[in-house]
Design a protein around this motif. Sequence first.
Motif, PDB file in Angstrom:
ATOM      1  N   ARG A 164     -11.329  10.416  -8.028  1.00  0.00           N
ATOM      2  CA  ARG A 164     -11.018   9.105  -7.286  1.00  0.00           C
ATOM      3  C   ARG A 164     -11.171   8.187  -8.063  1.00  0.00           C
ATOM      4  N   ALA A 165     -11.640   7.908  -9.722  1.00  0.00           N
ATOM      5  CA  ALA A 165     -11.529   6.850 -10.486  1.00  0.00           C
ATOM      6  C   ALA A 165      -9.946   6.735 -11.021  1.00  0.00           C
ATOM      7  N   ASN A 166      -9.401   7.843 -10.659  1.00  0.00           N
ATOM      8  CA  ASN A 166      -7.859   7.772 -11.172  1.00  0.00           C
ATOM      9  C   ASN A 166      -6.660   7.910  -9.838  1.00  0.00           C
ATOM     10  N   GLY A 167      -7.658   7.913  -8.631  1.00  0.00           N
ATOM     11  CA  GLY A 167      -6.949   7.869  -7.422  1.00  0.00           C
ATOM     12  C   GLY A 167      -6.266   6.729  -7.050  1.00  0.00           C
ATOM     13  N   THR A 168      -5.076   7.071  -6.048  1.00  0.00           N
ATOM     14  CA  THR A 168      -3.935   6.413  -5.673  1.00  0.00           C
ATOM     15  C   THR A 168      -3.817   6.701  -4.133  1.00  0.00           C
ATOM     16  N   TRP A 169      -3.886   5.535  -3.249  1.00  0.00           N
ATOM     17  CA  TRP A 169      -3.428   5.960  -1.595  1.00  0.00           C
ATOM     18  C   TRP A 169      -2.045   6.021  -1.508  1.00  0.00           C
ATOM     19  N   GLY A 170      -1.562   7.084  -0.547  1.00  0.00           N
ATOM     20  CA  GLY A 170      -0.291   7.018  -0.343  1.00  0.00           C
ATOM     21  C   GLY A 170      -0.231   7.145   1.300  1.00  0.00           C
ATOM     22  N   MET A 171       0.646   6.270   1.946  1.00  0.00           N
ATOM     23  CA  MET A 171       1.089   6.353   3.400  1.00  0.00           C
ATOM     24  C   MET A 171       2.484   5.614   3.618  1.00  0.00           C
ATOM     25  N   ASN A 172       2.961   5.864   4.762  1.00  0.00           N
ATOM     26  CA  ASN A 172       4.130   5.165   4.969  1.00  0.00           C
ATOM     27  C   ASN A 172       4.001   3.600   5.577  1.00  0.00           C
ATOM     28  N   SER A 173       4.919   3.054   5.671  1.00  0.00           N
ATOM     29  CA  SER A 173       4.979   1.356   5.961  1.00  0.00           C
ATOM     30  C   SER A 173       4.140   1.133   7.340  1.00  0.00           C
ATOM     31  N   ILE A 199      -6.422  -0.714  -2.015  1.00  0.00           N
ATOM     32  CA  ILE A 199      -7.529  -0.290  -0.663  1.00  0.00           C
ATOM     33  C   ILE A 199      -8.736   0.049  -1.451  1.00  0.00           C
ATOM     34  N   LEU A 200      -9.972  -0.318  -1.263  1.00  0.00           N
ATOM     35  CA  LEU A 200     -11.065  -0.051  -2.078  1.00  0.00           C
ATOM     36  C   LEU A 200     -10.959   0.001  -3.434  1.00  0.00           C
ATOM     37  N   GLY A 201     -10.211  -0.951  -4.004  1.00  0.00           N
ATOM     38  CA  GLY A 201     -10.065  -0.915  -5.509  1.00  0.00           C
ATOM     39  C   GLY A 201      -9.096  -0.042  -6.027  1.00  0.00           C
ATOM     40  N   ARG A 202      -8.401   0.769  -5.320  1.00  0.00           N
ATOM     41  CA  ARG A 202      -7.434   1.700  -5.844  1.00  0.00           C
ATOM     42  C   ARG A 202      -5.967   1.387  -5.253  1.00  0.00           C
ATOM     43  N   PRO A 203      -4.936   1.582  -6.210  1.00  0.00           N
ATOM     44  CA  PRO A 203      -3.754   1.284  -5.794  1.00  0.00           C
ATOM     45  C   PRO A 203      -3.043   2.076  -4.663  1.00  0.00           C
ATOM     46  N   VAL A 204      -2.101   1.331  -3.859  1.00  0.00           N
ATOM     47  CA  VAL A 204      -1.514   1.838  -2.871  1.00  0.00           C
ATOM     48  C   VAL A 204      -0.087   1.941  -3.337  1.00  0.00           C
ATOM     49  N   ILE A 205       0.674   3.169  -2.917  1.00  0.00           N
ATOM     50  CA  ILE A 205       1.996   3.463  -2.920  1.00  0.00           C
ATOM     51  C   ILE A 205       2.524   3.689  -1.476  1.00  0.00           C
ATOM     52  N   GLU A 206       4.023   3.531  -1.237  1.00  0.00           N
ATOM     53  CA  GLU A 206       4.574   3.835   0.114  1.00  0.00           C
ATOM     54  C   GLU A 206       5.292   5.091  -0.074  1.00  0.00           C
ATOM     55  N   LEU A 207       4.905   5.703   0.719  1.00  0.00           N
ATOM     56  CA  LEU A 207       5.569   7.295   0.752  1.00  0.00           C
ATOM     57  C   LEU A 207       6.283   7.305   2.116  1.00  0.00           C
ATOM     58  N   ILE A 208       7.689   7.221   2.200  1.00  0.00           N
ATOM     59  CA  ILE A 208       8.404   7.183   3.298  1.00  0.00           C
ATOM     60  C   ILE A 208       8.139   8.359   4.258  1.00  0.00           C
ATOM     61  N   GLU A 209       7.985   9.699   3.390  1.00  0.00           N
ATOM     62  CA  GLU A 209       7.973  10.888   4.127  1.00  0.00           C
ATOM     63  C   GLU A 209       6.528  11.121   4.901  1.00  0.00           C
ATOM     64  N   ALA A 210       5.482  10.295   4.566  1.00  0.00           N
ATOM     65  CA  ALA A 210       4.012  10.680   5.107  1.00  0.00           C
ATOM     66  C   ALA A 210       4.111  10.335   6.981  1.00  0.00           C
ATOM     67  N   ASP A 211       3.503  11.045   7.342  1.00  0.00           N
ATOM     68  CA  ASP A 211       3.411  11.294   8.780  1.00  0.00           C
ATOM     69  C   ASP A 211       2.992   9.794   9.382  1.00  0.00           C
ATOM     70  N   ASP A 212       3.394   9.399  10.510  1.00  0.00           N
ATOM     71  CA  ASP A 212       2.908   8.189  11.371  1.00  0.00           C
ATOM     72  C   ASP A 212       1.592   8.697  11.904  1.00  0.00           C
ATOM     73  N   ILE A 213       0.775   7.621  12.328  1.00  0.00           N
ATOM     74  CA  ILE A 213      -0.569   7.947  12.730  1.00  0.00           C
ATOM     75  C   ILE A 213      -0.416   8.648  14.159  1.00  0.00           C
ATOM     76  N   GLY A 214      -1.041   9.714  14.630  1.00  0.00           N
ATOM     77  CA  GLY A 214      -0.862  10.717  15.749  1.00  0.00           C
ATOM     78  C   GLY A 214      -1.846  11.577  15.872  1.00  0.00           C
ATOM     79  N   SER A 215      -1.876  12.387  16.902  1.00  0.00           N
ATOM     80  CA  SER A 215      -2.568  13.622  17.153  1.00  0.00           C
ATOM     81  C   SER A 215      -2.059  14.573  16.110  1.00  0.00           C
ATOM     82  N   ASN A 216      -3.108  15.152  15.468  1.00  0.00           N
ATOM     83  CA  ASN A 216      -2.782  16.252  14.427  1.00  0.00           C
ATOM     84  C   ASN A 216      -1.805  16.002  13.288  1.00  0.00           C
TER      85      ASN A 216
END
Length: 373
Positions: A257-266, A296-313
């Motif tokens: 996590r010291a080298n971690g990056t967050w990934g999620m869609n817009s 987020i929590l001190g670690r960088p964020v990148i936008e990943l277009i293909e990531a899931d939207d928030i939703g069941s499963n």
Amino acid sequence: MSAALKLETKSESEDPIVEVKTALETLTTEVKAKADNDNKLVARITELETKLARPNIIRGANDNVESSAEQKAFEAYLRTGDKAGPEELKTLTVSSDPQGGYLAPSEMSTEFVRNLVQYSPIRAVASVRSTGSPSVIYPARTGVTNAKWKGEAQTQEASEPAFGQAEIPVNEVNTYVDISNQLLADSAGSAEQEVRLALAEDFGQKEASAFLIGTGSNMPKGLFVDPAIAPYAATSNAAVSFEDFINVYYDLPAAYRANGTWGMNSKTLAAARKLKDASGQFLWQPSVQVGQPESILGRPVIELIEADDIGSNKSPVIFGDFSGYRIVDRVSMSILVNPYIRATDGVTRFHATRRVGGAVLQAAKFRKLKNPA
């Protein structure tokens, strides 16, 4: 008498009045010639100023290009209407308007209108290598030795580390594009540049998508679909919370996590930016320096277009050290121009090929936040 005549002639030739008169005549002639040249220059300047004052005198990049026959004919038609000569009217293209009329001649612009091609910046954070082989095999240690505490005189027990292999096959993505020779010629080379740019954008988008959600069949194995990456259950099947991000962050070993990056869609990033803790502090933090990513929590964020939207499963968020994903380049994108295969059709074919592989090498470096079913 002859001597007297010679003396008189010599005296006249040396007369200073005659010399001055001759010099004045010469100077007058030169001044008049200069005045004539100045008058011509003034007339030329006046003519140029008159032309510049006319509307539409500036034509842009084609100032030195003579108007085509169709353009000249159309100009004659605009001035005289149907009274234009038969040659001019024959040159024009008859429109489909039932009232009759003529179409304005077309002009090929060198400016292309294009839509933005978006793709995820996975290459910027993943581990990228090159190879000259159709696949790459990495030896992997899957377990450690099993030492045990022993008392005095107790016999040692043998143990062995576990080893395996991780193979990344190199896959090929390709296509071809046919462009008319007329378009290539009329666009002054910009059409070919646009074809190359379109291919590069297309291949970049296809690669990024495969690195994230690829099935592994004739394409790279995607980060989000690799079952070896451990999921962490979110508290809700329809939202993400401040606590979810904290749980995922600390579920990853500290070394990763010291080298971690967050990934999620817009959409998920928009939801994360609204999250606050009990004291009203936002989870998301803006960049404090130009060129640095938000965090987020001190670690960088990148936008990943293909990531899931928030939703069941669904798995809308991934966190980890992205060097655990390996990209292997075999051949960079190559473009082969073939003007012969469809020469009789007046078409040039552009073949584009790219060979690349990708797979998760160290799943332990990642955690996925997963909404419950």
